[in-house]
Write an enzyme that holds these catalytic residues in place. Structure first.
Site, PDB file in Angstrom:
ATOM      1  N   ARG A  64       0.905  -1.289   0.302  1.00 18.09           N
ATOM      2  CA  ARG A  64       0.181  -0.324  -0.186  1.00 18.09           C
ATOM      3  C   ARG A  64       0.525   1.190  -0.063  1.00 18.09           C
ATOM      4  O   ARG A  64       0.496   1.995   0.572  1.00 18.09           O
ATOM      5  CB  ARG A  64      -0.767  -0.217   1.006  1.00 18.09           C
ATOM      6  N   LYS A 144      -0.795  -4.451 -16.197  1.00 15.74           N
ATOM      7  CA  LYS A 144      -1.902  -5.151 -15.150  1.00 15.74           C
ATOM      8  C   LYS A 144      -3.101  -4.906 -15.600  1.00 15.74           C
ATOM      9  O   LYS A 144      -3.525  -3.875 -15.668  1.00 15.74           O
ATOM     10  CB  LYS A 144      -1.472  -4.865 -13.967  1.00 15.74           C
ATOM     11  N   HIS A 178      -6.916 -10.062 -14.501  1.00 19.76           N
ATOM     12  CA  HIS A 178      -7.642 -10.741 -12.960  1.00 19.76           C
ATOM     13  C   HIS A 178      -8.990 -10.818 -13.893  1.00 19.76           C
ATOM     14  O   HIS A 178      -9.652  -9.682 -13.984  1.00 19.76           O
ATOM     15  CB  HIS A 178      -7.945  -9.205 -11.748  1.00 19.76           C
ATOM     16  N   ASP A 302      -1.272 -13.188  -4.066  1.00 19.11           N
ATOM     17  CA  ASP A 302      -2.583 -11.952  -3.818  1.00 19.11           C
ATOM     18  C   ASP A 302      -2.622 -11.406  -2.992  1.00 19.11           C
ATOM     19  O   ASP A 302      -3.458 -10.822  -2.646  1.00 19.11           O
ATOM     20  CB  ASP A 302      -3.715 -12.254  -4.874  1.00 19.11           C
ATOM     21  N   GLY A 322      -9.581  -9.248   0.314  1.00 22.93           N
ATOM     22  CA  GLY A 322      -8.289  -9.698   0.040  1.00 22.93           C
ATOM     23  C   GLY A 322      -7.879 -10.147   1.368  1.00 22.93           C
ATOM     24  O   GLY A 322      -8.480  -9.819   2.513  1.00 22.93           O
TER      25      GLY A 322
END
Ligand code: DOR
Length: 438
Positions: A64, A144, A178, A302, A322
């Site tokens: 993060r 991504k 994803h 992940d 998550g």
């Protein structure tokens, strides 16, 4: 700088397995792997009773930093990696701000050079209008694409943008996707809004949502003959689809989809809310089969550090998706191997070697002269209990709290330097960018 590791059972790849060898490291690189190395070394590490394996390459983590360093920054995330035998992480772009430009990617690389004690790579995130940035991003480990929305606001699900992405970005850069069908997920969320049980998450993000998006990604890769990697496959149907996949497509799955299923909501509630969602035990079994038949290539966590307060919210719809896992995947997957889910050779291949092949990482993933000295000493007899309070991730919890295993990583070496040993990180250690070959 030289280091010799003696007495260990050295893992020489899926075909050869373990052999008793000595390993000499010079200037961060493996200089020799042989029966008896006469050359002296400045330091000697005693590996008796341990396995020497290539460090895990966790090819899907979410830290993060920037945005919410109180949950995880590049220092705490990298320390958690080192604690779990992970020597390289590839980090996703859904930070705040999201990594959608070359300049933001460079900021992350610079921050990692300062803070990360293991090696790193960063994805650049696709949006509907950043094609030029994606085309120039040769220092990204991949592009991504969130075809389904998750934490953060990255989302690309319109066909036109996806076609452009596959047609116009550098073919040497892997597109990692994803795969959850956004339209279906939104519709099902509206339909099931009245439910309050945690399992509703798997009803909303159902198997069909995953299959639809994965089929779409495979179709794009096939038509454009373009390298694509399907992230966190979670269903038997996707495994079946991928068993006939074109060469351009690779795929991975996550430890939580291999080890948990919808039955675990009862015990763990919102703690095991993640995207893609948990599926049935039949899906879980199919993932193991998919790995062993080669429909799936590798395992990545992940890792997604949300706080325990967030994960324990009463309203399941307000619980972020998550789980943290980066420091437990090696121990948990090898424990599953010892329960007969796969062989240790397979597990090590999926965790340590295959990710380097998928992302074409230069000199990573093998114990061989000329490869980077990114290694882990694993003690197959070390009894370990995963405890939330002992986690190195800054969010400090684990869905595997109180799980006991036999076998745990004890020493992690990054570029020839000890990064973690005797339960403590070496904060002077610094990782480097994992480069793409070619
Ligand atoms: O469960 C998830 N959490 N899945 C994702 O794709 C993103 C991740 C996160 O960053 O929180």
């Amino acid at each position: 700088m030289s280091l010799k590791i003696v007495g260990a059972d050295v893992w020489l790849g899926k075909e050869r397995g373990f052999e008793k060898k000595q390993v000499l490291i010079e200037d961060g690189v493996i200089a020799d792997v042989s029966d008896g190395i006469a050359a002296p070394a400045k330091e000697v590490l005693d590996g008796r009773g341990k396995w020497l394996i290539p460090g895990v390459i966790d090819a899907q983590v979410h830290f993060r930093d920037p945005g919410h360093p109180q949950k995880e920054d590049l220092r705490s995330g990298s320390v958690a990696c080192a604690a779990g035998g992970v020597t390289t992480f590839l980090e996703m772009p859904n930070t705040h701000p999201a990594t959608t430009t070359g300049a933001l990617l460079e900021d992350k690389l610079e921050a990692a050079a300062q803070k990360s004690i293991v090696n790193y790579g960063f994805f650049i995130g696709a949006t509907s209008d950043n094609l030029d940035e994606l085309r120039r991003a040769e220092r990204a480990c991949g592009i991504k694409v969130f075809m389904g929305s998750s934490t953060g606001d990255l989302l690309v699900d319109d066909q036109e943008t996806l076609e452009r992405l596959f047609a116009k970005t550098d073919p040497a850069t892997v597109i990692a996707l994803h795969c959850e069908d956004e339209t279906r997920v939104r519709r099902r969320a509206a339909e099931h809004r009245g439910r309050t049980d945690p399992a509703v998450h798997s009803v909303v993000r159902d198997a069909k949502s995953a299959l639809l998006a994965t089929a779409r990604a495979v179709d794009l890769a096939q038509r454009h003959n373009r390298r694509a990697h399907i992230l966190h496959v979670s269903t038997a149907d996707e495994v079946e689809l991928l068993s006939g996949r074109p060469d351009a497509v690779t795929a991975e799955c996550a430890p939580h989809h291999l080890l948990l299923d919808i039955g675990d909501y009862e015990r763990l509630g919102g703690l095991v809310k993640m995207n893609p969602s948990l599926k049935t035990s039949r899906d879980r079994d199919a993932l193991w089969r998919g790995l062993s038949t080669g429909a799936l290539d590798c395992i990545a966590t992940d890792h997604a550090p949300h706080t325990l307060e967030e994960k324990r919210r009463d309203d399941i719809w307000q619980v972020p998706a998550g789980i943290p896992a980066v420091e437990n995947s090696l121990g948990l997957v090898l424990a599953a191997a010892s329960r007969g889910m796969c062989t240790a050779d397979e597990a090590l291949h999926w965790l340590c070697t295959a990710p380097a092949e998928v992302y074409q990482l230069e000199k990573k993933g093998r114990i061989e002269a000329g490869f980077d000295a990114d290694l882990c000493l694993f003690d197959p007899e070390r009894r370990h209990t995963i405890l939330s309070e002992n986690q190195w991730t800054r969010c400090r919890w684990s869905p595997w709290h109180e799980t006991q295993v036999e076998g745990w990583p004890v020493t992690t070496i990054v570029g020839g330097r000890v990064a973690f040993q005797d339960g403590r990180p070496n904060l002077d250690c610094r990782g480097r960018r994992a480069r793409r070959a070619g």
